[in-house]
Design a protein around this motif. Structure first.
Motif, PDB file in Angstrom:
ATOM      1  N   PRO A 118      10.914   3.933  -0.876  1.00 40.18           N
ATOM      2  CA  PRO A 118      10.890   4.161  -2.353  1.00 40.18           C
ATOM      3  C   PRO A 118      11.748   5.023  -3.084  1.00 40.18           C
ATOM      4  CG  PRO A 118       8.731   4.749  -1.747  1.00 40.18           C
ATOM      5  CD  PRO A 118       9.377   4.266  -0.455  1.00 40.18           C
ATOM      6  N   GLU A 119      11.807   6.123  -2.430  1.00 43.25           N
ATOM      7  CA  GLU A 119      12.635   7.145  -2.991  1.00 43.25           C
ATOM      8  C   GLU A 119      14.092   7.094  -2.471  1.00 43.25           C
ATOM      9  OE1 GLU A 119      11.122  10.782  -2.179  1.00 43.25           O
ATOM     10  OE2 GLU A 119       9.188  10.174  -3.013  1.00 43.25           O
ATOM     11  N   ASP A 120      14.457   6.042  -1.612  1.00 44.93           N
ATOM     12  CA  ASP A 120      15.896   5.691  -1.281  1.00 44.93           C
ATOM     13  C   ASP A 120      16.172   4.324  -0.761  1.00 44.93           C
ATOM     14  OD1 ASP A 120      18.454   6.284  -0.616  1.00 44.93           O
ATOM     15  OD2 ASP A 120      17.966   7.483   1.253  1.00 44.93           O
ATOM     16  N   PRO A 121      15.963   3.388  -1.685  1.00 47.23           N
ATOM     17  CA  PRO A 121      15.676   1.993  -1.213  1.00 47.23           C
ATOM     18  C   PRO A 121      17.100   1.580  -0.732  1.00 47.23           C
ATOM     19  CG  PRO A 121      15.976   2.275  -3.825  1.00 47.23           C
ATOM     20  CD  PRO A 121      15.703   3.585  -3.264  1.00 47.23           C
ATOM     21  N   GLU A 122      18.299   2.236  -0.914  1.00 46.59           N
ATOM     22  CA  GLU A 122      19.615   1.759   0.002  1.00 46.59           C
ATOM     23  C   GLU A 122      19.737   2.652   1.013  1.00 46.59           C
ATOM     24  OE1 GLU A 122      21.181  -0.856  -1.195  1.00 46.59           O
ATOM     25  OE2 GLU A 122      19.426  -0.804  -2.603  1.00 46.59           O
ATOM     26  N   THR A 176       0.907  -1.024   0.147  1.00 44.89           N
ATOM     27  CA  THR A 176      -0.081  -0.004  -0.174  1.00 44.89           C
ATOM     28  C   THR A 176       0.888   1.304   0.106  1.00 44.89           C
ATOM     29  OG1 THR A 176      -1.866  -1.136   1.287  1.00 44.89           O
ATOM     30  CG2 THR A 176      -1.943   1.239   1.062  1.00 44.89           C
ATOM     31  N   LEU A 177       2.001   1.396   1.012  1.00 45.68           N
ATOM     32  CA  LEU A 177       2.672   2.495   0.880  1.00 45.68           C
ATOM     33  C   LEU A 177       3.732   2.486   0.060  1.00 45.68           C
ATOM     34  CD1 LEU A 177       3.014   3.052   4.949  1.00 45.68           C
ATOM     35  CD2 LEU A 177       1.268   4.234   3.352  1.00 45.68           C
ATOM     36  N   GLY A 178       4.217   1.514  -0.386  1.00 46.26           N
ATOM     37  CA  GLY A 178       5.122   1.447  -1.438  1.00 46.26           C
ATOM     38  C   GLY A 178       6.853   1.276  -1.114  1.00 46.26           C
ATOM     39  N   PHE A 179       6.785   0.787   0.245  1.00 49.20           N
ATOM     40  CA  PHE A 179       7.994   0.469   0.526  1.00 49.20           C
ATOM     41  C   PHE A 179       8.758  -0.613   0.198  1.00 49.20           C
ATOM     42  CE2 PHE A 179       6.999   3.338   3.797  1.00 49.20           C
ATOM     43  CZ  PHE A 179       8.116   4.174   4.549  1.00 49.20           C
TER      44      PHE A 179
END
Length: 135
Positions: free
Chosen positions: A48-52, A23-26
């Motif tokens: 999701p904008e900083d997967p590392e 839902t949130l996209g993590f």
């Protein structure tokens, strides 16, 4: 110092994983069973904008004092944590369309306080979104 991990207390790890990922996209980083079948998992996710970047850990609320803390925060309307977004109106609309329940629309915000909105994460917590300050 650098923040690399923060814990979110949850009352159901499987439900929490589905909510935060689907839902949130993590982004799921780790999901490791920590013992025999039925034992908790070590679950971490990244934004999701900083997967590392920094991760969140979905921590089960096994202990009575943790359950009481979580319940008290929820009853009093206090968010457990907050996530920054670039456009709170767009994020509120996206998540509302996905069925996320908010306390209300985003606040207007001003020079002293950013625009904010608080939602129910379905696993025992209020979570706040706040808009990244402009400029």
């Amino acid at each position: 110092m650098k923040v690399t991990l923060l814990s979110i207390i949850v009352d159901d790890q499987a439900k929490a994983l589905a909510f935060y990922r689907d839902t949130l996209g993590f982004v799921l980083k780790e999901d490791v069973l920590t013992g025999p079948p039925g034992a908790p998992h070590w679950i971490t996710l990244a934004g999701p904008e900083d997967p590392e970047g920094a991760r969140i850990s979905l921590e089960p609320n096994f202990f009575d004092f943790v359950k009481a803390y979580q319940a008290t925060l929820k009853e009093r309307g206090i968010p457990l944590t907050a996530f920054q977004v670039d456009d709170i109106a767009a994020e509120h609309a996206r998540l509302s369309a996905a069925g996320v329940v908010f306390k209300g629309p985003p606040s207007v915000g001003d020079a002293a306080m950013p625009s904010m909105a608080t939602f129910d994460d379905t696993v025992g917590n209020w979570i706040m979104l706040y808009e990244k300050p402009k400029g």
